[in-house]
Design a protein around this motif. Sequence first.
Motif, short mmCIF file in Angstrom:
data_model
loop_
_atom_site.label_atom_id
_atom_site.label_comp_id
_atom_site.label_asym_id
_atom_site.label_seq_id
_atom_site.Cartn_x
_atom_site.Cartn_y
_atom_site.Cartn_z
N ARG A 1 -4.46 0.78 -2.99
CA ARG A 1 -5.59 -0.08 -3.33
C ARG A 1 -6.81 0.81 -3.57
N VAL A 2 -7.09 1.05 -4.84
CA VAL A 2 -8.12 2.03 -5.19
C VAL A 2 -9.22 1.35 -6.01
N HIS A 3 -10.44 1.83 -5.84
CA HIS A 3 -11.56 1.30 -6.61
C HIS A 3 -12.44 2.46 -7.05
N THR A 4 -12.88 2.44 -8.30
CA THR A 4 -13.82 3.45 -8.77
C THR A 4 -15.21 2.85 -8.80
N ASP A 5 -16.15 3.52 -8.17
CA ASP A 5 -17.53 3.03 -8.15
C ASP A 5 -18.30 3.65 -9.31
N ASN A 6 -18.41 2.90 -10.39
CA ASN A 6 -19.06 3.41 -11.60
C ASN A 6 -20.52 2.97 -11.74
#
Lengths: 478, 478
Positions: B321-326
């Motif tokens: 469960r991965v999220h990129t904070d852009n």
Amino acid sequence: MKLDKSNFSEWFDTVLREAELYDYGRYPVKGMGVWRPYGFKLRRLVLDNVVRKILDETGHEEVLFPILIPKDLLEKESEHVRGFEGEVFWVTKGGHQELEVPLALRPTSETAISYMESLWISSYKQLPMKLYQIVPVYRYETKATRPLIRLREVSTFKEAHTAHESFEDADKQCIEAVEVYKRIFDSLAIPYMISMRPKWDRFAGALYTVAFDTVMPDGRALQIGTVHHLGQNFSIPFEVRFQRRDEEMDYVWQTSYGISDRIFAAMIAIHGDDRGLVLPPHVAPIQVVIVPIPQKNEEDQEKVNNYVRELEEELKKAGIRVHTDNREELTPGAKYYYWELRGVPFRIEIGKREVDNDEVTVARRDVKGKVKVKRLELRKKLEELSEEMLNSMRERAWEFMKSRIRETDNIEEAKKLVEERYVVEVPWCGREECGLKLDEEVGRVLGMPLDKEINVEGKKCIVCGRKAVTKVRLAKTY
Amino acid sequence: MKLDKSNFSEWFDTVLREAELYDYGRYPVKGMGVWRPYGFKLRRLVLDNVVRKILDETGHEEVLFPILIPKDLLEKESEHVRGFEGEVFWVTKGGHQELEVPLALRPTSETAISYMESLWISSYKQLPMKLYQIVPVYRYETKATRPLIRLREVSTFKEAHTAHESFEDADKQCIEAVEVYKRIFDSLAIPYMISMRPKWDRFAGALYTVAFDTVMPDGRALQIGTVHHLGQNFSIPFEVRFQRRDEEMDYVWQTSYGISDRIFAAMIAIHGDDRGLVLPPHVAPIQVVIVPIPQKNEEDQEKVNNYVRELEEELKKAGIRVHTDNREELTPGAKYYYWELRGVPFRIEIGKREVDNDEVTVARRDVKGKVKVKRLELRKKLEELSEEMLNSMRERAWEFMKSRIRETDNIEEAKKLVEERYVVEVPWCGREECGLKLDEEVGRVLGMPLDKEINVEGKKCIVCGRKAVTKVRLAKTY
């Protein structure tokens, strides 16, 4: 136990009970039932593999609100409470004390959610906000209750609530919601009609309501999903304000859309047959049941048992929900009957011949006949058969529904057709007066079809004879 | 916002709110809160990956009962209702009508489940029957409420109810239940003490109650799970009869065991720190957050962005469960702070150097410092780090708890230690009179330790001076 689907009402109650899905009519509160383990597994698979999956994929976020709504909150949107006040369960006492404010068991959550949104939302940057929850809701129904169809405790209400920057965005969200519901119903092979509900049958507090109806085996229409454009009807009284892109303050525009236990009622009713349940393979609690065929010779029996054990292990590893029925007191025939009633999509029979040929015999629940499959090809074959089965269930279900829809321009014929449990599409002038007359004298007005082209050139309203502006669907409903 | 865990009460409320887990104190019904999307995901992962998984693996079957229990049913076991009647919410009205029988919002479900078991069970062949449900329960608490710790709506009550052929089988089930709860708490790295509750503090209607307590950061004990041997106390009034193996009729022997929202309270409170949440990796809604480091040079930025996209894709495919904070408006530092507060176990920083060396920089939430990891080794490394992290969280948590437990043979010292928020173990004669005195004057009696050897040779009861037969734990509790 004898099942006969042509007597639908009895068939439905019997299947729920005998397949041990939902125990209804025995729990000592009217209109409330118990999900038993097999039914609960089915419910969970439908919710997790279909409903939650599709909602999560489309950017909805799950939340969980309290079940109780204070009376003053529920009454804040006046049209809304008028729609529900006759059928709310009220908590009035805590311990031995009278409560200061009566608390409603939520009939639906627009008011509770709008209240919290007013605390959460302050800027357009937070919009759209797309929330949903899967919770029980309560209606003190005065009509006759029916399991999973008309309950006082709707045990499974999926309600989505969204907030947007503009009328148009909320409008678009209603279109997305319709697409979401299509995907959900398609996935369960449930056919549907989509209609714009007439304004006298809108959700209390909505600008418009789009509804999904299906046709049950007895020809009655069943509402299985609704989508509401709420405009600012809740955001104004609940002061759900936000700063717009142009820096002005405004109230959010909202939608809400729900589906209930009826999704299970429709799935069970539409696909079942005189042997019991027929379940779509991807939501069946048991997808494959293995029935070992008893052998006279001990050595053969040992071979069969080993083969069965290995096979079960193989299928489990592949992520298939498989069960081996080893009960000694039952004949294979009795086992077939038992698992057919419970709707298990595939039965695998293993006897000496299967072991010797390194193959299995597969019976599909929804059609007659069996096929031999080489063991090495079994997993692939089950995948193929699952897809075939779902497609064929979907096709048959849609065919049935279409066969129950008729068009007519004549009011007497319309009455007769509705009497015979057809859904009827008739030309209408669009005036409420004529609509209410249709409601009373012909059949419940489901509304204007949104899922097909409507051509009323040269047609006249079947009530008043004025020029027709659209068609409406009428039906005997649940 | 400043977090300081040494002021635990404020820390806890602040973390729940700022990490957007559970909105408490603003919903307009006292003692009831709202699970927000991030909190709901955490709750769902704990329930699905831990609680349901372990219960299903040990042969428990999930069911769902109505939320309402008629008054006469609730009152059928007299000791039981005495334990609850002061704190039941009552539904007394449906629409505008007074109900004939008031309906309780379930405080717990022994009565409802026993009623249905009397319809379901007829033979020993159906036993053991091991059911559970995860549902809200309601208590009209008169004490001060606290989020997830003392609620009027306990939003997450996992209650198991089992039926058996004999006293001994029910007894064994209690032992299994204790093992199940150990697995659940171990999995979440929550330390526990296991105690036999004194008879004046048993569950209403139980023969005995075994309880799990943990120690919160402020030194107060928190009951996080209970297991009850119900004997035939419910099966006799509810007539849950079955045919035994010897063909005689008998009443089933029952157990029940529950855990609540406190499982989340304990997990959050015990592992958190001055930067916010620290979550066990296997239940974290986001396991890895990727923070791209802004580059001055456009070409470098493009390289970083591409690298980040590929990496996110890789990790997603691996089921992480991965999220990129852009977010462009935030500095990397602000992002670190944001995700640390939310307890994300791993942060991956990607700048030009990482791209050039085909590596990543990984920061672990629970310890200081960062490590460089080659991209090819990342997945394996994350697995290792997850296990290390959970083990180290577990170790630290147990160490803390143990540091809060003391033994003494002196009543004055016991009082002082409880005052200082230690759990104290003292010798006791076993007589209720002395136990109640300890309860009043020293600290709440948690009961006799079941998780360690007790040696009271030559020891005397710290109240009356008689020969001690056991030790009891005392503590200031929630």
